[in-house]
Design a protein around this motif. Structure first.
Motif, PDB file in Angstrom:
ATOM      1  N   ARG A   1       1.777  -1.236  10.926  1.00 15.33           N
ATOM      2  CA  ARG A   1       1.486   0.098  10.404  1.00 15.33           C
ATOM      3  C   ARG A   1       1.782   1.151  11.469  1.00 15.33           C
ATOM      4  O   ARG A   1       2.354   2.192  11.177  1.00 15.33           O
ATOM      5  CB  ARG A   1       0.028   0.161   9.955  1.00 15.33           C
TER       6      ARG A   1
ATOM      7  N   VAL B   1       6.345   4.721   0.916  1.00 13.94           N
ATOM      8  CA  VAL B   1       4.919   4.423   0.743  1.00 13.94           C
ATOM      9  C   VAL B   1       4.644   3.945  -0.676  1.00 13.94           C
ATOM     10  O   VAL B   1       3.961   2.939  -0.905  1.00 13.94           O
ATOM     11  CB  VAL B   1       4.082   5.684   1.064  1.00 13.94           C
ATOM     12  N   MET B   2       5.267   4.634  -1.639  1.00 14.84           N
ATOM     13  CA  MET B   2       5.051   4.289  -3.041  1.00 14.84           C
ATOM     14  C   MET B   2       5.537   2.867  -3.327  1.00 14.84           C
ATOM     15  O   MET B   2       4.830   2.055  -3.929  1.00 14.84           O
ATOM     16  CB  MET B   2       5.842   5.278  -3.890  1.00 14.84           C
ATOM     17  N   THR B   3       6.745   2.567  -2.863  1.00 14.03           N
ATOM     18  CA  THR B   3       7.310   1.246  -3.135  1.00 14.03           C
ATOM     19  C   THR B   3       6.510   0.169  -2.438  1.00 14.03           C
ATOM     20  O   THR B   3       6.326  -0.925  -2.963  1.00 14.03           O
ATOM     21  CB  THR B   3       8.776   1.190  -2.658  1.00 14.03           C
ATOM     22  N   ARG B   4       5.998   0.496  -1.248  1.00 17.89           N
ATOM     23  CA  ARG B   4       5.213  -0.480  -0.507  1.00 17.89           C
ATOM     24  C   ARG B   4       3.917  -0.801  -1.232  1.00 17.89           C
ATOM     25  O   ARG B   4       3.531  -1.960  -1.359  1.00 17.89           O
ATOM     26  CB  ARG B   4       4.915   0.069   0.882  1.00 17.89           C
ATOM     27  N   ARG B   5       3.259   0.270  -1.751  1.00 19.37           N
ATOM     28  CA  ARG B   5       2.059   0.074  -2.569  1.00 19.37           C
ATOM     29  C   ARG B   5       2.365  -0.843  -3.742  1.00 19.37           C
ATOM     30  O   ARG B   5       1.634  -1.762  -4.063  1.00 19.37           O
ATOM     31  CB  ARG B   5       1.590   1.422  -3.129  1.00 19.37           C
ATOM     32  N   LEU B   6       3.512  -0.511  -4.375  1.00 22.36           N
ATOM     33  CA  LEU B   6       3.913  -1.226  -5.582  1.00 22.36           C
ATOM     34  C   LEU B   6       4.127  -2.707  -5.289  1.00 22.36           C
ATOM     35  O   LEU B   6       3.699  -3.578  -6.041  1.00 22.36           O
ATOM     36  CB  LEU B   6       5.228  -0.608  -6.067  1.00 22.36           C
TER      37      LEU B   6
ATOM     38  N   THR C   1       3.113  -4.514  -2.579  1.00 24.23           N
ATOM     39  CA  THR C   1       2.027  -5.299  -2.007  1.00 24.23           C
ATOM     40  C   THR C   1       0.930  -5.541  -3.034  1.00 24.23           C
ATOM     41  O   THR C   1       0.073  -6.380  -2.836  1.00 24.23           O
ATOM     42  CB  THR C   1       1.428  -4.603  -0.773  1.00 24.23           C
ATOM     43  N   GLY C   2       0.973  -4.795  -4.147  1.00 24.41           N
ATOM     44  CA  GLY C   2      -0.052  -4.976  -5.170  1.00 24.41           C
ATOM     45  C   GLY C   2       0.284  -6.108  -6.118  1.00 24.41           C
ATOM     46  O   GLY C   2       1.134  -6.943  -5.840  1.00 24.41           O
TER      47      GLY C   2
END
Lengths: 352, 297
Positions: A5, A196-201, A203-204
């Motif tokens: 991070r 950030v958005m794609t990473r959230r997507l 990792t979820g």
């Protein structure tokens, strides 16, 4: 994880501070590469995570760019017909050009059109369980269709030359360094947001389903998921990324032509993700920046060598480093952790 | 007029078929996407060019005969290259179709650039043999000999390929490996050898296609890219694993695109044909004819 991070924060901080330590010329190059990095994130999402290889992202990139360029062209023509239309004998502005006089329409279209096209293509193919290489080849055919269309309809699209000679955006001069710096920051911000958005997507929960589709689509189907919905969604999303990237690209470079959305640029986009590491979003970003830096250096100095090298790179990456730069980094990190653990074990042995 | 268009359609179809027939073997039978197929065509075309140069400088009296030598030699040149490609690269990627697509794309870039370095970037013209000049006049339409020759050549190739696959031991081995690789291996077929020579045959056919293309116009390093996407569409439309499907797909696309092109324009025809292909795949996702199988994926 904490380390990683911090790495991300550092990376994006460096990007945002770039106007302070790069010359104007290098900054404009970096701005262009960041647009490509946005595309690469989308490709990593569909290819690395979901296993869809698209050879058609040049079209989505180009559509976004053309939408933005139509607005810029109209603003540059100040109420007259765009110059290339006069040359090809068009008397009146075609109806579909008219809405693009409003910047908001142009921006919305730059995102909506690629998304819709991608949704249509992917729905019609994935619904019938046409997948893998068949989809790749069909998406490549889309590129051929659009490139011939854009070259053939010269009176509407500017033909081979594409759209260029813009002057202002929202009334600000495009050639002024300040506008370019603001546009650079905008690009970097969009890239950060999309990352950030794609990473959230990924990792979820959704990310798990996507990976499962990549590895065993039929099993996912048997478990009660409908892979088509997921695939259409991510494919359209990545096309939207490409559209945004195209719009930002044309603002900074001031030119879009069919050549930039052709077969070779489309497949180069895939190579960015492959070199950086298709399974890693950050890898894809780095891949796009590294590859394009290398390209702008080599293709200017040794144009003959560049294509040979590009070809060899495809072969080498696929055969020897399928996980790309990110994979190399990960295996190095794994070795380091192993060494560390090894030391700890020795230490423990010492204690006992 | 109608007959003109019909003949044009058949002629375009025969060129597509000539290019797609090699793909039908490498892609259809073996499942390998060879993006360098177009460049193997280019190798065939340049082989023809070199042979013509040699004939005109060494035996100018019978220079028109070069074409007779060019067909088998361009087959050999492309087949040899294809064989090397399979041995060195493609055999490592049989289980990773998307990766083999990318790797062969890389090869195609390298081959294009090599051709550019050897023969130069501008197109070179191969003078067609004089015995193919002119044409027959029938029903008020002129059928050029060159196009008729290509049509006959491709029909002959299809016939021989069909006989080879159905009637010879080597051909049957290819079929066995296509249908069930592990079973074929258990029965004592050297599958790796079969892979290598079927890939060589597919590549060689691309070389012949390139040789035939020299009749139609000048050739250049990028000649392959003009046709490759259309050729893949032919194989997808025709269905994988059956030669008859490729035959129907090629003439179907050829005829439809000529007729659409005649009533609209070349640009619009390209769009319409692609939309039609997508529409057709809604009805038959696996193409016109394909091997029936109950296995998943």
């Amino acid at each position: 994880m904490v380390n990683k991070r911090w790495g991300y924060w550092l990376f994006f901080a460096a990007l945002f501070l770039a106007p302070f330590y790069l010359t104007e010329f290098r900054l404009s190059l970096l701005g262009k590469f960041l647009c490509f990095a946005i595309v690469a994130v989308g490709i990593s999402l569909i290819w690395g995570y979901t296993g869809i290889l698209s050879l058609g992202h040049g079209v989505y990139f180009g559509l976004g760019a053309y939408c933005m360029a139509m607005y810029l062209k109209l603003e540059a023509s100040r109420g007259h017909l765009p110059d290339f239309m006069e040359w090809s004998g068009v008397r009146e502005l075609p109806w579909f050009w008219k809405p693009f006089a409003h910047p908001m329409v142009a921006i919305a279209a730059a995102i909506a059109l690629p998304t819709l096209l991608a949704a249509l293509l992917s729905y019609l193919t994935f619904k019938n369980r046409i997948q893998g290489v068949y989809f790749s080849l069909l998406s490549q055919a889309v590129v051929v269709v659009f490139v011939t269309l854009f070259i053939g309809k010269q009176e509407w699209t500017g033909g081979t030359n594409g759209l260029t000679n813009f002057s202002t955006v929202f009334g600000f001069s495009l050639s002024s360094p300040l506008t370019q710096i603001v546009l650079y920051w905008l690009t970097a911000a969009v890239l950060a947001l999309i990352f950030v958005m794609t990473r959230r997507l990924t990792t979820g929960q959704l990310g798990k389903v996507l990976i499962a589709i990549r590895d065993a689509e039929n099993r996912v189907r048997f478990l009660g998921f409908n892979p088509t919905v997921y695939k259409v969604f991510v494919y359209s999303l990545s096309a939207a990324f490409a559209g945004v990237a195209g719009a930002l690209f044309v603002l900074q470079v001031g030119l879009i032509s069919p050549e930039m959305m052709g077969i070779i640029p489309s497949i180069e986009m895939v190579l960015w993700a492959a070199v950086g590491g298709r399974h890693s979003l950050m890898g894809a970003i780095i891949g796009a920046i590294v590859m394009n830096t290398a390209k702008s250096f080599l293709s200017e100095n040794y144009p003959d060598l560049w294509l040979l090298l590009l070809g060899a790179l495809f072969v080498v990456v696929v055969l020897f480093v399928p996980k790309g730069l990110a994979g190399i980094y990960e295996s190095l990190a794994a070795v380091r952790i192993k060494e560390k653990r090894g030391h700890e074990r020795e230490a423990r042995v010492d204690v006992s | 007029m109608f007959i003109d268009q019909l003949f044009n359609g058949l002629s375009v179809g025969s060129i597509l078929l000539l290019i797609a027939i090699g793909l039908a073997i490498t892609f259809g039978l073996m499942g390998v996407i060879n993006m360098a197929h177009g460049e193997l065509m280019m190798v065939g075309a340049y082989t023809t060019y070199v042979i013509q140069q040699w004939f005109t400088s060494h035996m100018p009296h019978s220079a028109g005969l070069y074409f007779v030598a060019a067909i088998p030699l361009s087959f050999l040149a492309a087949a040899l290259l294809g064989w090397g490609l399979e041995k060195s690269l493609i055999r490592h990627l049989y289980h990773r179709p998307l990766d083999s697509l990318l790797a062969t794309w890389g090869i195609s870039l390298i081959l294009q650039q090599t051709a550019r370095l050897i023969f130069g970037a501008p197109n070179v013209a191969v003078v067609p043999p004089s015995w193919l000049d002119g044409g027959i006049r029938l029903f008020g339409a002129v059928f050029p000999y060159k196009r008729l020759f290509i049509l006959c050549l491709v029909l002959a190739i299809v016939f021989f390929l069909y006989m080879y696959l159905m009637k010879t031991r080597a051909g049957r081995r290819i079929q066995a490996v296509t249908m069930n690789r592990s079973m074929a291996a258990c029965l004592g077929i050297a599958t790796q050898k079969v892979d290598a020579y079927s890939f060589a045959i597919g590549s060689g056919l691309a070389g012949v296609a390139g040789c035939a293309l020299t009749l139609l116009g000048p050739i250049g390093p990028t000649i392959g890219t003009y046709y490759i996407v259309d050729a893949f569409m032919v194989v997808i439309l025709g269905g994988v694993g059956k030669l008859a499907g490729t035959l129907l797909g090629a003439f179907g696309i050829g005829l439809i695109s000529t007729f659409v092109e005649y009533s609209t324009s070349a640009t619009i025809a390209k769009v319409i044909v692609f939309v039609l292909i997508i529409a057709f795949l809604q009805w038959k996702p696996s193409g016109l004819l394909s091997v029936r199988t109950r296995s998943l994926d």
